[in-house]
Scaffold this active site. Structure first.
Site, PDB file in Angstrom:
ATOM      1  CG  HIS A 125      -3.571   4.740  -0.283  1.00  0.00           C
ATOM      2  ND1 HIS A 125      -3.577   3.421  -0.689  1.00  0.00           N
ATOM      3  CD2 HIS A 125      -4.359   5.410  -1.155  1.00  0.00           C
ATOM      4  CE1 HIS A 125      -4.345   3.313  -1.764  1.00  0.00           C
ATOM      5  NE2 HIS A 125      -4.830   4.501  -2.069  1.00  0.00           N
ATOM      6  CG  ASP A 172      -2.043   0.987   1.165  1.00  0.00           C
ATOM      7  OD1 ASP A 172      -1.952   1.950   0.393  1.00  0.00           O
ATOM      8  OD2 ASP A 172      -3.023   0.794   1.909  1.00  0.00           O
TER       9      ASP A 172
END
Length: 146
Positions: A15, A13
């Protein structure tokens, strides 16, 4: 227990917005924050927790594959002899319709607390203070009661 928290986005990930907000909120609340950034491996969380004698490890994931990324996470922490509170939050599952089911999944994986992506950072801060048995300062008590 230590007021140092290790914070990062697990797995693949990338983000970053959520952990940036959390870093600022936890720092403003008086915690020492070690931000590992994005795409953090389980081992990097463990190494940082040991190096900084962390009282808490906060895992973020927004891309929906946290269950896969967190398989064996607590085994890695245990192997490193880490005795820290563990939290996870974000958009933890693709199609996360029933968050109570998602919460139970991550509790079974060993996390002490599980938060959805809509959780206000103040809620997580209050929970961490309770879990680490940190009493609010006089200024914080006055602000809360006002």
């Amino acid at each position: 227990m230590s007021q140092t928290v290790v914070l990062g986005v697990i797995g693949s990930d990338a983000h970053v917005v959520g952990i940036t907000i959390l870093e600022q909120a936890f720092s403003a609340a008086g915690f020492d924050v070690v931000n590992l950034g994005v795409q953090t491996s389980q081992e990097e969380f463990a190494e940082a927790a040991v190096a900084h004698d962390a009282g808490a490890v906060l895992v973020s994931s927004l891309y929906g594959h946290a269950r896969q990324d967190c398989q064996g996470f607590h085994d890695v922490l245990e192997s490193a002899e880490i005795d820290a509170v563990t939290y996870i939050g974000g958009n933890l599952a693709v199609g996360q319709d029933d968050f109570e089911r998602t919460r139970e999944t991550f509790r079974e994986l060993g996390f002490d607390r599980v938060f959805d992506s809509e959780t206000d950072p103040e809620e997580a801060i209050a929970a961490l203070r309770r879990d680490l048995q940190i009493r609010p300062t006089e200024t914080e008590r006055v602000t809360v009661s006002s």
